[in-house]
Design an enzyme around this catalytic site. Structure first.
Site, PDB file in Angstrom:
ATOM      1  N   GLN A  79       0.819  -1.213   0.000  1.00  0.00           N
ATOM      2  CA  GLN A  79       0.000   0.000   0.000  1.00  0.00           C
ATOM      3  C   GLN A  79       0.853   1.265   0.000  1.00  0.00           C
ATOM      4  O   GLN A  79       2.044   1.242   0.320  1.00  0.00           O
ATOM      5  CB  GLN A  79      -0.906   0.017   1.232  1.00  0.00           C
ATOM      6  CG  GLN A  79      -2.077  -0.950   1.147  1.00  0.00           C
ATOM      7  CD  GLN A  79      -3.116  -0.626   2.205  1.00  0.00           C
ATOM      8  OE1 GLN A  79      -3.177  -1.276   3.225  1.00  0.00           O
ATOM      9  NE2 GLN A  79      -3.921   0.377   1.950  1.00  0.00           N
ATOM     10  N   HIS A  80       0.207   2.368  -0.384  1.00  0.00           N
ATOM     11  CA  HIS A  80       0.687   3.742  -0.183  1.00  0.00           C
ATOM     12  C   HIS A  80       1.767   4.220  -1.148  1.00  0.00           C
ATOM     13  O   HIS A  80       2.050   5.411  -1.200  1.00  0.00           O
ATOM     14  CB  HIS A  80       1.210   3.960   1.247  1.00  0.00           C
ATOM     15  CG  HIS A  80       0.326   3.456   2.329  1.00  0.00           C
ATOM     16  ND1 HIS A  80      -1.026   3.731   2.362  1.00  0.00           N
ATOM     17  CD2 HIS A  80       0.597   2.698   3.427  1.00  0.00           C
ATOM     18  CE1 HIS A  80      -1.542   3.154   3.439  1.00  0.00           C
ATOM     19  NE2 HIS A  80      -0.594   2.524   4.084  1.00  0.00           N
ATOM     20  N   ASP A 242      -2.173  -4.909  -0.267  1.00  0.00           N
ATOM     21  CA  ASP A 242      -1.815  -6.219   0.272  1.00  0.00           C
ATOM     22  C   ASP A 242      -2.624  -6.578   1.514  1.00  0.00           C
ATOM     23  O   ASP A 242      -2.990  -7.740   1.708  1.00  0.00           O
ATOM     24  CB  ASP A 242      -0.320  -6.303   0.550  1.00  0.00           C
ATOM     25  CG  ASP A 242       0.227  -5.151   1.391  1.00  0.00           C
ATOM     26  OD1 ASP A 242      -0.555  -4.260   1.793  1.00  0.00           O
ATOM     27  OD2 ASP A 242       1.442  -5.134   1.646  1.00  0.00           O
TER      28      ASP A 242
END
Length: 501
Positions: A79-80, A242
């Site tokens: 992520q991110h 994820d």
């Protein structure tokens, strides 16, 4: 065709898993490692092309006869991360990752533009933290203005691989809610948060459309299919972050269960039918990739910390097992604050690792190993405490990730949390979740809709030999040492939160 491909872009590797929905088994699993660019200022980056190269290498390990039977694909991704694209779909800069802490000034800038962390939470459900995508976009504006001027599309890692596979640029609510720009209450981009990044430019034009979690993201392009040895034109599901895919892969699609992943980072999350946000900002109020919500807490130092300590001590994995078996609970006073990469929960991006309580009797490799494992587990327990304070009822832990393979660590988790722990027979977390989402999406697209919960019930099983229940005496002891750990975290926090000179 009954085989479904789950792809997981992790921090350390790209994993591919082929799941046979007829036999309910993984018929092939492969992976390829990834490098990471690290700098003293907290920079943690990867090159987007590395993911594609690693995907090709990973799939290259799987027999062609299996790949030729793949019916659908889904991608899970760390992520991110911020993948900036120009109008031609070219990547403009290295990808800043979830663990990059070089953007603390940009976090302060965005929060100042909104007014306060509390106002950010009111608007979007989350504060602006260094891990989130928003500060990475502001960093590009501040540090690479030429690239920023060319910015045409903002994608996350799994979105970028979807774009490579299908040529379509899109997002879904689960991963998007980790950007800091997404309203988790309405499942739409939050205009005030977007404007706080740049009040001179309308960045909403760079944000892709949000599609529902069960829809088809696109179809595998012929040229890519040839390179990857996959059937052209098969559907690619929306995929997700994820953690969202690991929720599917661990059966966490209904209230009452918490999934704990003992991976590079430590994560814990639980499904909710309604938005759960935290006025204090400790808990991430994310959406799930199943139509609900997935309140989550992430610690940046989990197996990354234990592996760092193991490497420092030149210890083996057996040495870790021995430390957990032979050293008393509480490591005889050794307390490790494992903030070797800074920390996200608690929000201490500038923190550093500390080892306290050493004396002539406990200054041994075994004590240091056990203390590190206890401490990363205590950091996760603080997350469950926050869950319960916000009204979530937790009755069971579903454990996954590399650390879950260690029997002594599994028992330690059961004792620290004082909850039963279960592990699945096929424990492949996010990659398995992606494969099951591909199955769900393909069945829906084919006019044979299935409820995701029924897929979970039919295709996931528990490995009873690896399940454990808490030891009452040990749980009582851990309560004391957990409180002591929290006291030490509070004591050092001012050292890393004072105004920089």
């Amino acid at each position: 065709m009954s085989i479904y491909l789950g792809i997981d872009i992790g921090t350390q590797s790209v994993k591919t898993l082929c799941y046979d929905s007829t036999t309910k088994q993984a018929c092939a699993i492969a992976s390829s490692p990834l490098d990471i660019i690290s700098k003293p200022d907290g920079t943690r980056e990867q090159i987007a092309q590395w993911w594609i190269d690693a995907l090709e290498l990973s799939l290259g390990q799987i027999p062609a006869e299996i790949l030729s039977q793949v019916a659908a694909i889904s991608v899970s991704g760390q992520q991110h991360g911020f993948v900036p694209l120009n109008a031609r779909g070219e990547v403009l800069a290295p990808v800043k990752l979830w663990c990059d802490t070089a953007t603390t000034e940009e976090c302060a800038e965005i929060t100042h533009n909104i007014g306060s962390p509390e106002q950010c939470i009111q608007l979007a459900g989350n504060p602006i933290l260094p891990g989130y995508t928003a500060s990475k976009i502001a960093w590009l504006k501040n540090h690479k203005p030429d690239a920023y001027q060319q910015l045409s599309c903002i994608l996350l890692p799994h979105d970028y691989l979807n774009f490579y596979l299908t040529g379509v640029q899109s997002m879904e609510a689960g991963d998007a809610s980790g950007t800091g720009l997404f309203d988790v209450y309405t499942r739409q981009w939050q205009p005030e948060m977007v404007k706080a990044l740049d009040n001179q430019r309308d960045l909403s034009e760079c944000l892709p459309a949000i599609k529902s979690a069960d829809s088809v993201q696109g179809y595998l392009q012929e040229s890519v299919a040839k390179t990857l040895r996959l059937p052209a034109g098969i559907p690619v599901a929306m995929g997700g972050g994820d953690n969202m895919m690991a929720a599917i892969g661990t059966g966490n699609v209904a209230p009452g269960r918490v999934t704990i992943s003992l991976g590079t980072s430590g994560t814990l999350f639980s499904y909710s039918d309604s938005p759960i946000t935290d006025p204090e900002g400790s808990l991430a109020g994310f959406c799930s990739s199943t139509g609900g919500w997935l309140p989550l807490i992430c610690t940046m130092n989990c197996t990354s910390a234990t592996e760092l300590m193991r490497s420092f001590l030149n210890a083996s994995h057996d040495d870790i097992e021995n430390a957990l078996s032979n050293v008393e609970i509480g490591s005889e006073g050794v307390i490790t604050l494992p903030f070797f990469q800074g920390e996200r929960t608690p929000n201490l991006p500038d923190a550093q690792g500390c080892i306290l309580g050493l004396n002539a009797g406990n200054f041994t490799p075994q004590h240091l190993l056990r203390s590190t494992i206890e401490s990363v587990t205590f950091g996760l327990k603080a997350g469950v405490d926050r869950f319960e304070a916000l009204g979530l009822s937790i009755k069971e832990i579903r454990l996954t990730g590399g650390g879950a393979k260690n029997a002594a660590w599994r028992q330690l988790v059961a004792d620290v949390f004082n909850l039963p722990v279960s592990v699945q027979t096929l424990d492949e977390g996010a990659a398995l979740g992606a494969a099951l989402q591909a199955f769900w999406t393909e069945r829906n697209a084919a006019g044979q809709p299935l409820e995701l919960s029924s897929i979970i019930d039919e295709h996931l099983s528990i490995d009873s030999a690896r399940c454990c229940t808490p030891n009452v005496k040990a749980a009582e002891q851990y309560n004391h040492y957990y409180d002591n750990y929290c006291d030490h975290v509070s004591a050092v926090t001012p050292l890393y939160t004072q105004q920089k000179k």
